[in-house]
Design a protein around this motif. Structure first.
Motif, PDB file in Angstrom:
ATOM      1  N   ARG A 169       0.895  -1.266   0.122  1.00  0.00           N
ATOM      2  CA  ARG A 169       0.010   0.023   0.065  1.00  0.00           C
ATOM      3  C   ARG A 169       0.946   1.294  -0.002  1.00  0.00           C
ATOM      4  N   VAL A 174      -2.081   6.912  -4.318  1.00  0.00           N
ATOM      5  CA  VAL A 174      -3.659   6.810  -3.870  1.00  0.00           C
ATOM      6  C   VAL A 174      -4.238   6.487  -5.248  1.00  0.00           C
ATOM      7  N   GLU A 199      -6.794  -2.064   5.628  1.00  0.00           N
ATOM      8  CA  GLU A 199      -6.735  -0.509   5.748  1.00  0.00           C
ATOM      9  C   GLU A 199      -6.399  -0.069   4.536  1.00  0.00           C
ATOM     10  N   GLY A 200      -7.000   1.027   3.639  1.00  0.00           N
ATOM     11  CA  GLY A 200      -6.447   1.634   2.725  1.00  0.00           C
ATOM     12  C   GLY A 200      -6.797   1.116   1.395  1.00  0.00           C
ATOM     13  N   ARG A 240      -5.897   1.365  -3.977  1.00  0.00           N
ATOM     14  CA  ARG A 240      -5.632   2.082  -2.921  1.00  0.00           C
ATOM     15  C   ARG A 240      -6.305   3.381  -2.690  1.00  0.00           C
ATOM     16  N   THR A 241      -6.833   3.436  -1.451  1.00  0.00           N
ATOM     17  CA  THR A 241      -7.919   4.604  -1.013  1.00  0.00           C
ATOM     18  C   THR A 241      -7.476   5.888  -0.485  1.00  0.00           C
ATOM     19  N   ASN A 242      -6.447   5.452   0.425  1.00  0.00           N
ATOM     20  CA  ASN A 242      -5.805   6.639   1.315  1.00  0.00           C
ATOM     21  C   ASN A 242      -4.387   6.143   1.708  1.00  0.00           C
TER      22      ASN A 242
END
Length: 242
Positions: A169, A174, A199-200, A240-242
Motif C-alpha cells: 500500500r 492513491v 486498511e486503505g 489504494r484509497t488513502n
C-alpha cells in the motif's frame, strides 16, 4: 519475490528461509540458465538490471521519463511480463525474480523484442519493497500465481498477509492498483479475506467480488493447461484509497 506456482511441478519446494521480516517472498529451487540466457544476461544486465546497492531509485532517471509504473513480483520465466511491456510501450515495468533462469530468460526476451521499458531486480521482493522503491510511486503492483502453500499447516508461509499488504500500500499511489491472481480457490479466499480487511484498500469490483481477467494480464501456458483440465483462476483487483 514470489515464485510462480506451476501445478505440474513434481519437485516439492524447499523449506523457506526466514529473514528479519519473517518469511521470504520466494522458495529456492534449482534452475540453470541456458547458453542463450547466459549470453543475454552478460550483454543486457548492465543496462536493464537494478540492485539493492543503488538504494531508493528515481523511476524518472531509471527509465528516462515519467510514465505509468508497474511492478510484477515473481515474473517466473518472464514471458508474460515481456508480453505486457510489448503491448504497452507507453508504460514502464519493473520485474522481480530471484531465479537466475527466469532472469536470463526475461533478458533474452527484452533483447529479442527490443524492449526499453523493462528493468529487473534479481533479489527478494521484500528487499525491493523496503529498500529500493519510493513511496506512493507505483501505479500497479501485480502478484500472479504465488506459491499457494496449499497444506493447512503451511498457510502461515503464504506471502499475502496483512503486514505485506500494508507495505505494498505504501508503495502505491492513491488510486493505484494491487492485482492478484491464483489458481488455488482456497488461496483466493484467503487473499480476498486479507485484502478486504486491509486498511486503505477497496475492492474495485465491489465487496467480496472477484474480477474477470483484465485484458492486460496474459494467459500463461500452465493456466491454459489448467483450464483444459477444468481448473479455475481467480483474479482480485484492489485500489489504494488513502
Amino acid at each position: 519475490m514470489t515464485e510462480q506456482h506451476d501445478s505440474s511441478d513434481t519437485n516439492p519446494p524447499r523449506e523457506p528461509v526466514t529473514t528479519r521480516r519473517g518469511i521470504r517472498s520466494f522458495v529456492l529451487r534449482q534452475g540453470r540458465m541456458t547458453e542463450g540466457q547466459k549470453k543475454a544476461y552478460e550483454r543486457c544486465w548492465p543496462k536493464y538490471g537494478l540492485t539493492r546497492e543503488q538504494g531508493v531509485i528515481d523511476p524518472r532517471e531509471v527509465f528516462g521519463r515519467e510514465a505509468w509504473l508497474n511492478l510484477e513480483i515473481g515474473f517466473g520465466m518472464g514471458h508474460s511480463l515481456a508480453d505486457m511491456a510489448e503491448a504497452a510501450p507507453e508504460q514502464d515495468f519493473i520485474g522481480v525474480e530471484v531465479h537466475q533462469a527466469g532472469v536470463g530468460a526475461l533478458l533474452k526476451e527484452i533483447e529479442d523484442r527490443g524492449l526499453e521499458n523493462v528493468r529487473i531486480y534479481a533479489i527478494d521482493a521484500n528487499e525491493v519493497i523496503d529498500h529500493c522503491l519510493p513511496d506512493a510511486w507505483l501505479d500497479r503492483v501485480m502478484l500472479f500465481f504465488p506459491d499457494p502453500w496449499h497444506k493447512k499447516r503451511h498457510h502461515k508461509r503464504r506471502l499475502v498477509q496483512p503486514e505485506f499488504v500494508q507495505r505494498i500500500r505504501h508503495k502505491l499511489r492513491v488510486g493505484g492498483i494491487f492485482h492478484l491472481a491464483t489458481d488455488w480457490e482456497d488461496y483466493a479466499g484467503h487473499m480476498m479475506e486479507v485484502l478486504s480487511a486491509s486498511e486503505g484498500f477497496a475492492n474495485a469490483e465491489g465487496e467480496g467480488q472477484f474480477a474477470s481477467r483484465p485484458e492486460y494480464r496474459p494467459v500463461t501456458k500452465f493456466e491454459q493447461r489448467g483450464a483444459r483440465l477444468g481448473h479455475g483462476v481467480w483474479d482480485l483487483v484492489f485500489r489504494r484509497t488513502n
